[in-house]
Design an enzyme around this catalytic site. Structure first.
Site, PDB file in Angstrom:
ATOM      1  N   ASP A 147      -8.312  -2.600  -8.524  1.00 38.03           N
ATOM      2  CA  ASP A 147      -7.668  -1.400  -7.649  1.00 38.03           C
ATOM      3  C   ASP A 147      -7.964  -0.037  -8.372  1.00 38.03           C
ATOM      4  O   ASP A 147      -7.802   0.040  -9.406  1.00 38.03           O
ATOM      5  CB  ASP A 147      -6.026  -1.652  -7.320  1.00 38.03           C
ATOM      6  CG  ASP A 147      -5.849  -0.753  -6.218  1.00 38.03           C
ATOM      7  OD1 ASP A 147      -6.573  -0.043  -5.613  1.00 38.03           O
ATOM      8  OD2 ASP A 147      -4.781  -1.361  -5.756  1.00 38.03           O
ATOM      9  N   HIS A 204      -7.212  -3.655  -4.075  1.00 31.30           N
ATOM     10  CA  HIS A 204      -6.326  -3.241  -3.212  1.00 31.30           C
ATOM     11  C   HIS A 204      -5.806  -4.220  -2.133  1.00 31.30           C
ATOM     12  O   HIS A 204      -7.019  -4.693  -1.748  1.00 31.30           O
ATOM     13  CB  HIS A 204      -6.653  -1.979  -2.800  1.00 31.30           C
ATOM     14  CG  HIS A 204      -5.415  -0.966  -2.153  1.00 31.30           C
ATOM     15  ND1 HIS A 204      -4.640  -0.433  -2.893  1.00 31.30           N
ATOM     16  CD2 HIS A 204      -5.111  -0.737  -0.882  1.00 31.30           C
ATOM     17  CE1 HIS A 204      -3.584   0.043  -2.330  1.00 31.30           C
ATOM     18  NE2 HIS A 204      -3.839   0.118  -1.207  1.00 31.30           N
ATOM     19  N   CYS A 234       0.924  -1.101  -0.173  1.00 38.69           N
ATOM     20  CA  CYS A 234       0.189  -0.014   0.111  1.00 38.69           C
ATOM     21  C   CYS A 234       0.975   1.192   0.054  1.00 38.69           C
ATOM     22  O   CYS A 234       1.612   1.235  -1.007  1.00 38.69           O
ATOM     23  CB  CYS A 234      -0.931  -0.254   1.381  1.00 38.69           C
ATOM     24  SG  CYS A 234      -2.565   0.939   1.105  1.00 38.69           S
TER      25      CYS A 234
END
Lengths: 247, 98
Positions: free
Chosen positions: A184, A216, A123
């Site tokens: 994502d 994600h 991330c």
């Protein structure tokens, strides 16, 4: 090769500006020599997912350190400290690079290190990994797991994150593995394609893998974004990549 | 999103946290990954006491947050209708005037 005996500690390390922080250090038991990895945690903080990921890498033979990027924010539950960091605008890229550099130095100083150190991040940590691979001179391999804002709108840049990591791509000086979910939004498939096009034009050593049915954070077993099939395959690619480049 | 993009609002109020009631002076609002609610993204609000750094956290689905905004506005409107002219000054306004 896997190691059923691993050792885990919270250890001090010297970070940016010589400040002493805390880090989770998980490594295989035995004389080594072992390759090493710095694991950069995500925005929510130095939490269980990242700690467990460090143990997984140790199980596969990598001495792994996950340094707490928020150690300057005080003590408390990781989510509370993460909230404090967010309210403060996060950590600056310079401070993060100083801390990652310090964590790498810690790993290389261990008597059973083979001298090679990779970096992995999830991330926001994926973005920071990309940045580390470009800005730090001694990263041997890097894994960007769905790092958002590698390509950043100029309006999103600020004093703490003044330059989009993509703008440092010409300085990428190690092999890069990228894992992304096709559902994502940050990074979107279009952003991933643009990043890949830039790396290709620059002749960089990279490999990108895109997963259908995943968005994600598809490694994170604690969240609804978890995708077991894609996560199992993704972890295998991470382990294979580090074995290839750090052994 | 995993960004540090936040909205911060100065507030005057109290919230009940793990150690009981406390004054809160800042609301930090962001739309990003939550910690607890089973959603990929949520509207998150931290009611913070900037002195002690303690917070009371709320994570809401986007639709829930929008509904809450409407209900807060409705409650304020009806409260204004009843109490307008009571002479009670909002401490947040007083603080801003100082």
């Amino acid at each position: 090769m896997t190691y059923r005996n691993i050792i885990c500690d919270v250890v001090p390390f010297t970070g940016h500006n010589g400040e002493t922080g805390e880090a989770y250090y998980a490594r295989p038991a035995g004389p080594g020599p072992f390759p090493s990895v710095v694991l950069i945690h995500h925005v929510p903080g130095w939490n269980e997912f990242c700690i467990e990921a460090a143990r997984k890498l140790a199980h596969h033979g990598f001495a792994t350190i996950c340094n707490n990027l928020y150690f300057r924010m005080g003590d408390g539950d990781p989510d509370d400290i993460g909230a404090r960091a967010r309210a403060d605008g996060g950590v600056s890229d310079e401070q993060m690079l100083g801390d990652v550099s310090g964590a790498m130095a810690f790993l290389r100083a261990q008597s059973n290190s083979n001298g090679k150190v990779g970096v992995i991040g999830f991330c926001s940590g994926g973005r920071q990994t990309y940045l580390s691979a470009c800005r730090l001179p001694n990263v041997d391999a890097a894994v960007d797991c769905w790092g958002g804002r590698v390509m950043a709108d100029p309006a999103a840049l600020n004093a703490k994150q003044p330059v989009a990591p993509i703008d440092y791509s010409k300085d990428l000086n190690c092999p890069l593995l990228g894992l992304f979910g096709n559902e994502d939004k940050e990074p979107s498939p279009e952003q991933v394609n643009k990043t890949e096009a830039i790396l290709k034009d620059l002749g960089k050593n990279y490999e990108f893998h895109r997963y259908d049915g995943a968005g994600h954070a598809f490694f994170d077993w604690s969240r609804p974004s978890y995708r077991p099939e894609q996560a199992v395959d993704g972890w295998k690619k991470v382990i294979d990549f580090f074995n290839k480049n750090l052994a | 999103m995993c960004s540090y993009i936040t909205e911060k609002a100065p507030i005057f109020g109290s919230a009940k946290g793990r150690n009981g009631w406390m004054r809160v002076d800042t609301a930090v609002v962001y739309y990003d990954h939550p910690v607890h609610v089973p959603l990929d993204h949520a509207l998150n609000i931290d009611f913070v006491d900037s002195r002690s750094k303690e917070r009371v956290a709320v994570e809401l689905s986007a639709a829930s947050a929008r509904e809450l905004v409407r209900r807060i506005q409705a409650a304020l409107d009806s409260g204004d209708a009843i109490h307008l002219g009571s002479g009670e000054e909002d401490p947040l306004h007083l603080a801003r005037a100082m």
